[in-house]
Design an enzyme around this catalytic site. Structure first.
Site, mmCIF file in Angstrom:
data_model
loop_
_atom_site.group_PDB
_atom_site.id
_atom_site.type_symbol
_atom_site.label_atom_id
_atom_site.label_comp_id
_atom_site.label_asym_id
_atom_site.label_seq_id
_atom_site.Cartn_x
_atom_site.Cartn_y
_atom_site.Cartn_z
ATOM 1 C CD GLN A 123 -2.743 -1.108 2.569
ATOM 2 O OE1 GLN A 123 -2.770 -2.123 3.231
ATOM 3 N NE2 GLN A 123 -3.375 -0.004 2.959
ATOM 4 C CG PHE A 162 -8.274 -5.965 3.963
ATOM 5 C CD1 PHE A 162 -9.446 -5.373 3.518
ATOM 6 C CD2 PHE A 162 -7.881 -7.163 3.395
ATOM 7 C CE1 PHE A 162 -10.211 -5.967 2.529
ATOM 8 C CE2 PHE A 162 -8.637 -7.766 2.398
ATOM 9 C CZ PHE A 162 -9.809 -7.177 1.962
ATOM 10 C CD GLU A 202 -0.898 2.848 6.574
ATOM 11 O OE1 GLU A 202 -2.034 2.420 6.825
ATOM 12 O OE2 GLU A 202 -0.474 3.940 7.002
ATOM 13 N NE ARG A 253 -7.719 7.153 11.465
ATOM 14 C CZ ARG A 253 -8.453 8.049 10.812
ATOM 15 N NH1 ARG A 253 -9.727 8.215 11.102
ATOM 16 N NH2 ARG A 253 -7.928 8.788 9.862
ATOM 17 C CG PHE A 259 -5.155 3.556 11.265
ATOM 18 C CD1 PHE A 259 -4.254 2.759 10.578
ATOM 19 C CD2 PHE A 259 -4.678 4.693 11.906
ATOM 20 C CE1 PHE A 259 -2.896 3.103 10.518
ATOM 21 C CE2 PHE A 259 -3.329 5.045 11.861
ATOM 22 C CZ PHE A 259 -2.442 4.244 11.153
ATOM 23 C CB THR A 263 -4.759 11.166 12.650
ATOM 24 O OG1 THR A 263 -3.752 10.146 12.646
ATOM 25 C CG2 THR A 263 -6.131 10.508 12.646
ATOM 26 C CD GLU A 316 -9.636 3.208 7.243
ATOM 27 O OE1 GLU A 316 -9.617 4.383 6.846
ATOM 28 O OE2 GLU A 316 -8.868 2.779 8.115
HETATM 29 N N1 MTE Z 1 -11.361 -3.069 -0.040
HETATM 30 C C1 MTE Z 1 -10.782 -4.133 -0.625
HETATM 31 N N2 MTE Z 1 -11.476 -4.845 -1.519
HETATM 32 N N3 MTE Z 1 -9.506 -4.504 -0.307
HETATM 33 C C2 MTE Z 1 -8.771 -3.815 0.626
HETATM 34 O O1 MTE Z 1 -7.616 -4.161 0.890
HETATM 35 N N4 MTE Z 1 -8.734 -1.949 2.236
HETATM 36 C C3 MTE Z 1 -9.531 -1.092 3.091
HETATM 37 C C4 MTE Z 1 -10.592 -0.359 2.267
HETATM 38 N N5 MTE Z 1 -11.291 -1.256 1.415
HETATM 39 C C5 MTE Z 1 -9.376 -2.688 1.266
HETATM 40 C C6 MTE Z 1 -10.688 -2.339 0.873
HETATM 41 C C7 MTE Z 1 -8.768 -0.113 3.828
HETATM 42 S S1 MTE Z 1 -8.023 -0.573 5.271
HETATM 43 C C8 MTE Z 1 -8.651 1.175 3.413
HETATM 44 S S2 MTE Z 1 -7.820 2.330 4.316
HETATM 45 C C9 MTE Z 1 -9.235 1.629 2.150
HETATM 46 O O2 MTE Z 1 -9.914 0.598 1.466
HETATM 47 C C10 MTE Z 1 -8.124 2.170 1.276
HETATM 48 O O3 MTE Z 1 -8.561 2.574 0.040
HETATM 49 P P1 MTE Z 1 -9.311 3.982 -0.203
HETATM 50 O O4 MTE Z 1 -8.497 5.013 0.505
HETATM 51 O O5 MTE Z 1 -9.278 4.116 -1.659
HETATM 52 O O6 MTE Z 1 -10.671 3.855 0.368
HETATM 53 N N1 HPA Z 2 -5.066 6.147 8.834
HETATM 54 C C1 HPA Z 2 -4.501 5.149 8.152
HETATM 55 N N2 HPA Z 2 -3.216 5.032 7.982
HETATM 56 C C2 HPA Z 2 -2.439 5.945 8.528
HETATM 57 C C3 HPA Z 2 -2.957 7.011 9.260
HETATM 58 C C4 HPA Z 2 -4.347 7.122 9.410
HETATM 59 O O1 HPA Z 2 -4.890 8.038 10.037
HETATM 60 N N3 HPA Z 2 -1.926 7.736 9.692
HETATM 61 C C5 HPA Z 2 -0.813 7.110 9.237
HETATM 62 N N4 HPA Z 2 -1.110 6.036 8.538
HETATM 63 MO MO1 MOS Z 3 -6.416 1.298 5.946
HETATM 64 S S1 MOS Z 3 -6.233 0.477 7.827
HETATM 65 O O1 MOS Z 3 -6.031 2.900 6.524
HETATM 66 O O2 MOS Z 3 -5.012 0.731 5.210
#
Ligand code: MTE
Ligand code: HPA
Ligand code: MOS
Length: 754
Positions: A195, A226, A230, A308, A342, A438, A710
Site C-alpha cells: 500500500q 486492509f 501499509e 485514532r 486504524f 490524522t 473503512e
Molecule cells: N477493499 C478491498 N477490496 N480490499 C482492501 O484491501 N482496504 C480497506 C478499504 N477497502 C481494502 C478495501 C482499507 S483498510 C482502506 S484504508 C481503504 O480501502 C483504502 O482505500 P481507499 O483510501 O481508496 O478507500
Molecule cells: N489512517 C490510516 N493510515 C495511517 C494514518 C491514518 O490516520 N496515519 C498514518 N497512517
Molecule cells: Mo487502511 S487500515 O487505513 O489501510
C-alpha cells in the site's frame, strides 16, 4: 452529474487475467527468497549455525544483518525495528536471516537445516502485563475536554467497566510478496504488493545505503491489503533488495500463508476500562477511558493507530467532558499494524460497551441513551474540531423510519414471548468516522496525466489498487473532467518514478487525495484544449466544453472531435502532459495541545442489526443488517455498496468469530484457516439492506463522493450488542461482558451462567 462506470478490473479478475506479484513472468536466473525467523518470542541469540543449510545444493547465499551496507533498521514512525535480528529476538516469527536459493523448495529445505540457540528471556503477551511492567512503545497520549472530575460529581448515574477486543488477521487473498531485480549502474527495481510504495523506497535506500533515486518501486495491484500492507509489506521488499544488491540477480519472494500469518502483525487487541456519567434525562455528561493497546514488539504504526482510537473514543456522540488516555504497550508479539478502521473500531467498541452497561444498570433500552447523545451541528469533538454538516441524527432517524424499527422491535418482542429455544436481539449502531490521515503532513497526492497524440490518455497517480476500486474512480474523474469516454484512458501502475513521495493508500482517503490531483491536472489540460478548440471553431472560449469525445458549443455538440483537437495541439506544440499536486485544505492538528481540526469531514451512518440465538447450542444467525449510510453523492454506487458490504462482513468477523490466540510463550495458535475462522457465505447476514442517506454531498470529498473504505466496518460492532440482547432475553441473570469476539462458546456460557 457524475457518470458511473463498471469496475475496470471486473473482467480481468473474473477471467483470472489480472496480474499480481506472483503472476509476473520471471526473468532468467531468478532466485527465490525465504525468511528464517525466530522460533521463540524473546531471547538472546547465542548461536546460529547455517553450515548445513549453506552447503545444500541450490542454496546461493544466506543473508543476515552482517550483509547490510546501510543501516539495519526499517522502523517507520520510531526506529525500533531491525530488518534481521542481530543479538536479541523480540517475537516469534521475527526475521533473522534470508535464504536465497534456486527454488522455493530448496530454500525451505535449507531453512529446516539451520540450527539456532537462543537464551530465553521473560515473555509478555498481554497489554495489561506490559503496562504493569512499564513496557511501552512511547509515552501515553491523552485527549481532554471540559472537566470529567467536576462533571462526575453532578451525574445521577456513574457506571464503570472494562472491555477487551481481540486482534484480527488481515487474511488478504494475496499474501505478502515482491519481485526485485537489478537494473544498470546499481539501480534496483522492486515490484511489490504494498500500500506504500514510497515507504519501501525509503526503507530500501536506508538499509542498502544508497539514495532513493536508485530504487524504483512499482505496484500493479494488491489482492487485498486492509492495512496489512501499509507498513508490513516493507520488510520482504527490503530483504530481496539486499540480496539483489549483492548477487545482481532477480529475487522473487512471495510468502506462503503459514509464514505470512506467523510473521506479520494484525489488528491491535485492546484492553480498556471506562467510566461514564449520565444525568437523569440520559445525557452523557462525562466519559473517561483508558486504552491499553497491545502494540507487539516494535512501534510499526501503533502510535498513529493509538491516536485514532482517541479520535473515535466518543464515536458519534457529543460528550462535554472527556478524558481518554491510550498506552501503546510493548509485548512479545509480532508488531501489530494498520487494519481497516486504524484503531477507530477499538475506540468505538469501548464507548458502545459503556453505553450498554449504563443502559443495563439504569434499566433502559440502550438506544435511548444513544439517541439522546448523538452529536449535532456545531458540537465539539473532544479534540476541538467543530462538527459541521453532521449527519448523525439524520442517519439515525432515517434508519429508524426507513426500516420500521418499531415494527421490528414489536416482532422481536412477540417472537421472544413465543419461543423458548430461540431468542432474538436487535441493536442500533451509529458511526462517525473522520476522513484524513490524522498526521496532517500525510494528506497530499499527485497525478501525472499524458494525453497521447492519438487522443488516448495515460494516467498515473500515487493511489494503490487493492480491491477497493480506486483505479476505476480515478478514470471516472479523468473521463468526466476531460469529457472523453473511459475506454480512452489507461490507468498506469503505481510507480515511484512517475509519482514520487506518495503517502500510502490508506485512511480511506486515497480517492479524495489522488482524485483531486487528477481533477486539477485534467482541468489544466482542458484549459489548453478549450483554447485550441475555440480558435478552430472561431467561437467564444466561454461557450466551449467537452463531452462524449466531442467539443460542445454552448452545450451543443459540434463536429470537432477530441482527437482532432489533440492533433491540433500537437501541431501547435502545446503541452499534452500535466502534473498536479493536491493537499487537503483547512486541516491541522497540534499534538502539544491535542487540539485542532484533523479531519476534512466525517462519514456518518446507522445500522440496525437483528440476530437469532439458538439457546440450546449457543450458535447464532444474523437475520439482517439494515443500514442508512452517508455516501455523500456516490460517484460509483456499485463500488461503494461493495465496500459497505465487504467492510460490514469484516467487522462482523472481528466481533463474532475471528479469534486470534497466542499461547503464553507468544506462539500463534490460530495460525491457519483451520483454526482461524473468517466469515463465509453462511455466516454473513441473511439480509443486508443499504439505503444511501440523502444529502447534498460534501465539497471536501472528490466529486462530493465521500470516502467509504473503512467506516462501514464499524457497523459490525452492532452485531455484538444484538447478540448480547438476545442472550439477556434468555438468561436475565446474564451479566453483560464486553469481550470480543462473541464466539458461540462465549454465547453458550452466557446463556447458562447464573
Ligand atoms: N477493499 C478491498 N477490496 N480490499 C482492501 O484491501 N482496504 C480497506 C478499504 N477497502 C481494502 C478495501 C482499507 S483498510 C482502506 S484504508 C481503504 O480501502 C483504502 O482505500 P481507499 O483510501 O481508496 O478507500
Ligand atoms: N489512517 C490510516 N493510515 C495511517 C494514518 C491514518 O490516520 N496515519 C498514518 N497512517
Ligand atoms: Mo487502511 S487500515 O487505513 O489501510
Amino acid at each position: 452529474m457524475t457518470k458511473t462506470m463498471k469496475n475496470i478490473d471486473s473482467i480481468g479478475h473474473l477471467r483470472g487475467e489480472s496480474l499480481f506479484v506472483d503472476d509476473i513472468i520471471t526473468k532468467q536466473n531468478t532466485l527465490y527468497g525465504l525468511v528464517f525467523d525466530s522460533p521463540i518470542a524473546h531471547g538472546k541469540i547465542v548461536n546460529v549455525d547455517y553450515s548445513k543449510a549453506e552447503i545444500l545444493e541450490g542454496v546461493v547465499k544466506i543473508f543476515t544483518y552482517k550483509d547490510i551496507l546501510g543501516v539495519n533498521q526499517i522502523g517507520g514512525i520510531i526506529a525500533d525495528e531491525e530488518l534481521w535480528a542481530e543479538k536479541e529476538v523480540h517475537f516469534a516469527g521475527q526475521p533473522i536471516a534470508f535464504i536465497v536459493a534456486d527454488s522455493e523448495a530448496i530454500a525451505k529445505k535449507a531453512r529446516s537445516l539451520i540450527n539456532i540457540k537462543i537464551k530465553e528471556l521473560p515473555i509478555i503477551t498481554s497489554a495489561k502485563e506490559a503496562k504493569e511492567k512499564g513496557s511501552f512503545i512511547n509515552a501515553p497520549r491523552s485527549f481532554r475536554s471540559g472537566s470529567t472530575k467536576e462533571s462526575f460529581d453532578q451525574c445521577d448515574y456513574i457506571i464503570e467497566g472494562e472491555t477487551f477486543s481481540n486482534g484480527q488477521e488481515h487474511l488478504y487473498l494475496e499474501t505478502q510478496g515482491c519481485y526485485a531485480y537489478p537494473m544498470e549502474n546499481g539501480n534496483i527495481k522492486i515490484t511489490s504488493s504494498t500500500q506504500g510504495p514510497t515507504q519501501i523506497q525509503i526503507a530500501t535506500s536506508k538499509v542498502l545505503g544508497v539514495s532513493m533515486h536508485k530504487i524504483e518501486v512499482d505496484v500493479i495491484r494488491l489482492g487485498g491489503g486492509f492495512g496489512g500492507k501499509e507498513d508490513q509489506a516493507t520488510a520482504w521488499a527490503v530483504m530481496s533488495a539486499v540480496a539483489v544488491q549483492h548477487l545482481k540477480k532477480p529475487i522473487k519472494h512471495v510468502l506462503n500463508r503459514h509464514d505470512d500469518i506467523r510473521m506479520t502483525g494484525k489488528r491491535h487487541p485492546y484492553e480498556s476500562t471506562f467510566k461514564i456519567g449520565l444525568t437523569k434525562n440520559l445525557k452523557i455528561q462525562a466519559f473517561e477511558a483508558e486504552f491499553l493497546q497491545n502494540s507487539g514488539a516494535a512501534a510499526d504504526l501503533s502510535p498513529a493507530i493509538a491516536e485514532r482510537t482517541l479520535f473515535h473514543a466518543t464515536n458519534s456522540y457529543f460528550i462535554p467532558n472527556v478524558k481518554t488516555t491510550v498506552y501503546s504497550c510493548k509485548t512479545n508479539l509480532p508488531p501489530n499494524t494498520a487494519f481497516r478502521g486504524f484503531g477507530g473500531p477499538q475506540g468505538m467498541f469501548v464507548i458502545e460497551s459503556a453505553i450498554a452497561q449504563a443502559a443495563d444498570e439504569i434499566g433502559v433500552n440502550k438506544r435511548y441513551i444513544q439517541e439522546a447523545n448523538l452529536i449535532a451541528e456545531n458540537d465539539k469533538f473532544s479534540y476541538g474540531q467543530i462538527a459541521t454538516k453532521v449527519e448523525a441524527g439524520n442517519s439515525w432517524t432515517s434508519a429508524k423510519e426507513k426500516f420500521d424499527l418499531k415494527k421490528l422491535e414489536k416482532d422481536i418482542l412477540n417472537f421472544n414471548a413465543e419461543n423458548s429455544r430461540f431468542k432474538k436481539g436487535v441493536s442500533l449502531m451509529p458511526i462517525a468516522f473522520g476522513i484524513s490521515f490524522t498526521n496532517t503532513p500525510m494528506n497530499h497526492a499527485r497525478a501525472l496525466v499524458h494525453i497521447y497524440q492519438d487522443g488516448s490518455v495515460g494516467l498515473s497517480t500515487g493511489a494503490v489498487e487493492m480491491g477497493q476500486s480506486v483505479n476505476t474512480k480515478m478514470i471516472q474523474v479523468a473521463s468526466q473532467t476531460l469529457g472523453i469516454s473511459s475506454s480512452k484512458i489507461k490507468l498506469e501502475t503505481t510507480n515511484t518514478t512517475r509519482v514520487a513521495n506518495t503517502s500510502p493508500s490508506a485512511a480511506s482517503a486515497t480517492a479524495d487525495l489522488n482524485g483531486n490531483a487528477v481533477l486539477k491536472a485534467c482541468k489544466l489540460l482542458m484549459e489548453r484544449l478549450r483554447k485550441i478548440s475555440s480558435k478552430m471553431l472561431s467561437v467564444d472560449l466561454d461557450s466551449i466544453s467537452f463531452e462524449n469525445d466531442f467539443v460542445l458549443i454552448k452545450n451543443k455538440r459540434s463536429d470537432l472531435s477530441w482527437e482532432k483537437v489533440v492533433a491540433q495541439a500537437m501541431l501547435e506544440r502545446v503541452a499534452l502532459t500535466e502534473n498536479s499536486h493536491y493537499a487537503t485544505p483547512q486541516i491541522n492538528f497540534d499534538k502539544t495541545k491535542e487540539k485542532g481540526h484533523p479531519f476534512s469531514y466525517h462519514v456518518y451512518g446507522t445500522a440496525i442489526t437483528s440476530v437469532t440465538v439458538d439457546c440450546l447450542r449457543g450458535t447464532y444467525k444474523i437475520d439482517a443488517v439494515q443500514i442508512v449510510h452517508d455516501f455523500g453523492k456516490s460517484m460509483n454506487y456499485g463500488i461503494d455498496l461493495g465496500q459497505v458490504e465487504g467492510a460490514l462482513a469484516q467487522g462482523i468477523g472481528w466481533m463474532t468469530m475471528e479469534e486470534i490466540v497466542y499461547n503464553k510463550k507468544g506462539q500463534l495458535m490460530s495460525n491457519a484457516l483451520s483454526s482461524y475462522k473468517i466469515p463465509d457465505i453462511l455466516s454473513v447476514p441473511k439480509k443486508v439492506d443499504v439505503i444511501p442517506l440523502e444529502t447534498k454531498g460534501n465539497e471536501m470529498a472528490i466529486l462530493k463522493s465521500k470516502a467509504v473504505g473503512e467506516p462501514p466496518l464499524m457497523y459490525g460492532i452492532g452485531t455484538y450488542f444484538a447478540i448480547q440482547n438476545a442472550v439477556k432475553e434468555f438468561n436475565p441473570n446474564y451479566k453483560l461482558k464486553f469481550h470480543s469476539p462473541f464466539t458461540p462458546e462465549k454465547v453458550l456460557m452466557g446463556l447458562y451462567e447464573s
